[in-house]
Design a protein around this motif. Structure first.
Motif, mmCIF file in Angstrom:
data_model
loop_
_atom_site.group_PDB
_atom_site.id
_atom_site.type_symbol
_atom_site.label_atom_id
_atom_site.label_comp_id
_atom_site.label_asym_id
_atom_site.label_seq_id
_atom_site.Cartn_x
_atom_site.Cartn_y
_atom_site.Cartn_z
ATOM 1 N N GLY A 50 50.478 99.389 -82.641
ATOM 2 C CA GLY A 50 49.481 99.682 -82.705
ATOM 3 C C GLY A 50 48.200 99.901 -81.213
ATOM 4 N N GLY A 51 49.119 99.745 -80.527
ATOM 5 C CA GLY A 51 49.039 99.140 -78.733
ATOM 6 C C GLY A 51 48.834 100.860 -78.505
ATOM 7 N N GLN A 52 49.494 102.058 -78.633
ATOM 8 C CA GLN A 52 48.788 103.519 -78.133
ATOM 9 C C GLN A 52 48.966 104.503 -79.097
ATOM 10 N N ASP A 53 48.666 105.363 -78.886
ATOM 11 C CA ASP A 53 48.242 106.424 -79.588
ATOM 12 C C ASP A 53 48.980 107.808 -78.652
ATOM 13 N N ASN A 54 49.354 108.334 -79.262
ATOM 14 C CA ASN A 54 49.773 109.875 -79.009
ATOM 15 C C ASN A 54 48.952 110.827 -79.568
ATOM 16 N N ASP A 55 48.200 112.042 -78.562
ATOM 17 C CA ASP A 55 47.691 112.942 -78.950
ATOM 18 C C ASP A 55 48.585 113.955 -78.018
ATOM 19 N N ASN A 56 49.251 115.221 -79.314
ATOM 20 C CA ASN A 56 50.100 116.045 -77.789
ATOM 21 C C ASN A 56 50.361 115.336 -76.830
ATOM 22 N N GLY A 57 50.947 114.351 -77.241
ATOM 23 C CA GLY A 57 51.932 113.850 -75.653
ATOM 24 C C GLY A 57 51.275 113.084 -74.427
ATOM 25 N N THR A 58 50.574 112.564 -75.262
ATOM 26 C CA THR A 58 49.830 112.452 -73.802
ATOM 27 C C THR A 58 49.071 110.982 -74.564
ATOM 28 N N ALA A 59 49.678 109.158 -74.214
ATOM 29 C CA ALA A 59 49.721 108.706 -74.456
ATOM 30 C C ALA A 59 48.376 108.137 -74.002
ATOM 31 N N ARG A 60 47.201 107.313 -74.797
ATOM 32 C CA ARG A 60 46.799 106.780 -74.204
ATOM 33 C C ARG A 60 46.029 105.099 -74.012
ATOM 34 N N GLN A 61 46.464 104.690 -72.880
ATOM 35 C CA GLN A 61 46.877 103.339 -72.272
ATOM 36 C C GLN A 61 45.858 102.279 -71.951
ATOM 37 N N ALA A 62 45.795 101.035 -72.398
ATOM 38 C CA ALA A 62 45.358 100.206 -72.389
ATOM 39 C C ALA A 62 44.996 100.152 -70.775
ATOM 40 N N VAL A 63 43.791 100.099 -70.542
ATOM 41 C CA VAL A 63 42.867 99.832 -68.554
ATOM 42 C C VAL A 63 41.724 98.767 -69.228
ATOM 43 N N THR A 64 41.899 97.730 -68.198
ATOM 44 C CA THR A 64 40.638 96.687 -67.443
ATOM 45 C C THR A 64 39.912 97.107 -66.363
ATOM 46 N N LEU A 65 39.055 97.727 -66.914
ATOM 47 C CA LEU A 65 38.079 98.030 -65.163
ATOM 48 C C LEU A 65 36.534 96.927 -65.345
ATOM 49 N N ARG A 66 36.680 96.775 -64.047
ATOM 50 C CA ARG A 66 35.196 96.006 -63.038
ATOM 51 C C ARG A 66 34.777 96.368 -62.597
ATOM 52 N N CYS A 67 33.769 96.558 -62.573
ATOM 53 C CA CYS A 67 32.539 96.918 -62.667
ATOM 54 C C CYS A 67 31.529 96.427 -61.120
ATOM 55 N N ASP A 68 30.872 96.481 -60.305
ATOM 56 C CA ASP A 68 30.674 95.595 -59.447
ATOM 57 C C ASP A 68 28.982 96.185 -58.442
ATOM 58 N N GLN A 69 27.672 95.826 -59.129
ATOM 59 C CA GLN A 69 26.990 95.937 -58.095
ATOM 60 C C GLN A 69 26.588 95.483 -56.780
ATOM 61 N N LEU A 70 26.793 96.883 -55.604
ATOM 62 C CA LEU A 70 26.630 96.380 -54.180
ATOM 63 C C LEU A 70 25.398 96.819 -53.607
ATOM 64 N N THR A 71 24.658 98.147 -54.137
ATOM 65 C CA THR A 71 23.573 98.307 -53.216
ATOM 66 C C THR A 71 23.287 99.537 -54.827
ATOM 67 N N ASP A 72 21.699 99.280 -54.807
ATOM 68 C CA ASP A 72 20.560 99.772 -56.082
ATOM 69 C C ASP A 72 21.390 101.292 -56.215
ATOM 70 N N HIS A 73 22.735 101.775 -55.594
ATOM 71 C CA HIS A 73 23.324 103.067 -55.036
ATOM 72 C C HIS A 73 24.129 103.809 -55.914
ATOM 73 N N ASP A 74 25.164 101.675 -55.293
ATOM 74 C CA ASP A 74 26.468 102.133 -55.001
ATOM 75 C C ASP A 74 27.365 101.250 -56.019
#
Length: 365
Positions: free
Chosen positions: A84-108
């Motif tokens: 169950g780690g990935q699912d195909n939809d019309n030839g598209t693999a949905r892969q697991a991703v890790t995101l890290r978000c860090d606030q740099l400035t008020d706008h960035d």
């Protein structure tokens, strides 16, 4: 937006321990033309402080997100697909991703992604501005508030000035968000949070890269369909909710197509009606979901156990019902969910009546 891609590496950034599995690392800086408050903007997305899929730093200046991103033309790894780690939809693999978000400035905000493939990491970064509310435009609502001279509008203006970086996130992931909201139907917050945590700990996927220990990527529709009925009981999910979750999982491909619906108010309202055609999906579930997936600025959670009372007491000093809440919010039509968010940030606390509900636990019976 410039995306920098780095070779696979197990080295950790300055946050969190390293994983033993190497992953492609890509990063970018999302620059917005008006302020963004990372913590406030992402605040509605995690399901409690212990959410295994999304953790916001105590400071509010950073966050970890575990999700999936499309990688067109790639095929799923057979072992991952079987689990169950990935699912195909019309030839598209949905892969697991890790995101890290860090606030740099008020706008960035700096966003880094780790995935098995370069394509999935880059796609995750392309989705990052939506998660950060980059397309959420408050200008017409701000004009509406400034043109009004009533006390309520004046109070909302003050809250808005204190929180100029508040945005409504459009996080996508329609199937996953529907699952989290369905788990919250007609149960207490503690029950819903427990269900979500146990579901991810048992059936979630280990995230790539340096995600903190205990984080998980939500299961795919295929993974949800493979959960036996007795296990739903052990997860504290009532049979009607389990049936609704399986209905959602069986329509994973259709929901991914609906996920691409534009975030315009009229389109989102139409999408809410379409979601309500699914068994077990009512106006509250559709609104709560689209507030997170599409940044729905005008969808109010009608049917919520507390919301109408809170809005009524905040705006008039008296509790009200759903119909009364909608009448009170009518002057801000097109922006009613913005008003609800500002009320939540105003510091207002409604009157409490009686003890909290303590549900009986039948899981071991």
């Amino acid at each position: 937006m410039t995306i920098s891609v780095h070779a696979p590496s197990a080295a950790a950034p300055e946050h969190g321990p390293a994983r033993s599995t190497a992953a492609v690392h890509a990063e970018t800086v999302v620059s917005l033309d008006s302020p963004v408050d990372l913590g406030l903007t992402l605040g509605p997305l995690p399901r409690g402080r212990g959410d295994p899929a999304l953790r916001i730093d105590a400071s509010g200046a950073g966050a970890w997100i575990c999700r999936r991103a499309a990688a067109t033309g790639l095929t799923s790894d057979p072992g991952a697909a079987a689990s169950g780690g990935q699912d195909n939809d019309n030839g598209t693999a949905r892969q697991a991703v890790t995101l890290r978000c860090d606030q740099l400035t008020d706008h960035d905000v700096r966003v880094r992604a780790w995935a098995e493939s370069t394509e999935a990491a880059e796609q995750a970064l392309r989705e990052a501005p939506g998660i950060l509310g980059a397309n959420d435009d408050w200008s017409s609502f701000d004009d509406l508030l400034h043109q009004a001279d009533d006390p309520i509008s004046a109070a909302l203006r003050r809250v808005r000035r204190r929180h100029p970086g508040l945005r409504l996130p459009a996080a996508g992931q329609l199937t996953e968000q529907l699952v989290t909201v369905v788990l919250e139907q007609k149960v207490t917050h503690d029950q819903a949070r427990s269900c979500w945590r146990q579901l991810l700990r048992t059936y979630g996927e280990q995230p790539p890269g340096p995600a903190p220990e205990g984080m998980r990527v939500p299961p795919t529709p295929k993974g949800l369909r493979g959960i036996p009925s007795w296990q739903w009981h052990r997860l504290w999910v009532q049979p009607p909710l389990a049936r609704t979750l399986l209905q959602i999982a069986s329509r994973g491909s259709a929901l991914r197509r609906l996920e691409r619906t534009p975030a315009r108010t009229e389109d989102v309202a139409d999408l809410a009606l379409r979601l309500r055609q699914l068994p077990g999906i009512g106006p509250w579930t559709a609104a709560e979901t689209l507030q997170r997936t599409h940044g729905a600025a005008d969808l109010v959670s009608v049917g919520d156990y507390h919301l109408a009372h809170v809005v009524g007491e905040a705006l008039t000093g008296r509790r009200t019902d759903d119909a009364g809440m909608l009448r009170l919010l009518e002057p801000w039509s097109g922006h009613r969910q913005r008003v609800v968010r500002l009320i939540g940030l105003s510091g207002f606390r409604p009157t409490r009546y009686g003890p909290k509900l303590a549900p009986e636990d039948h899981r071991r019976r």
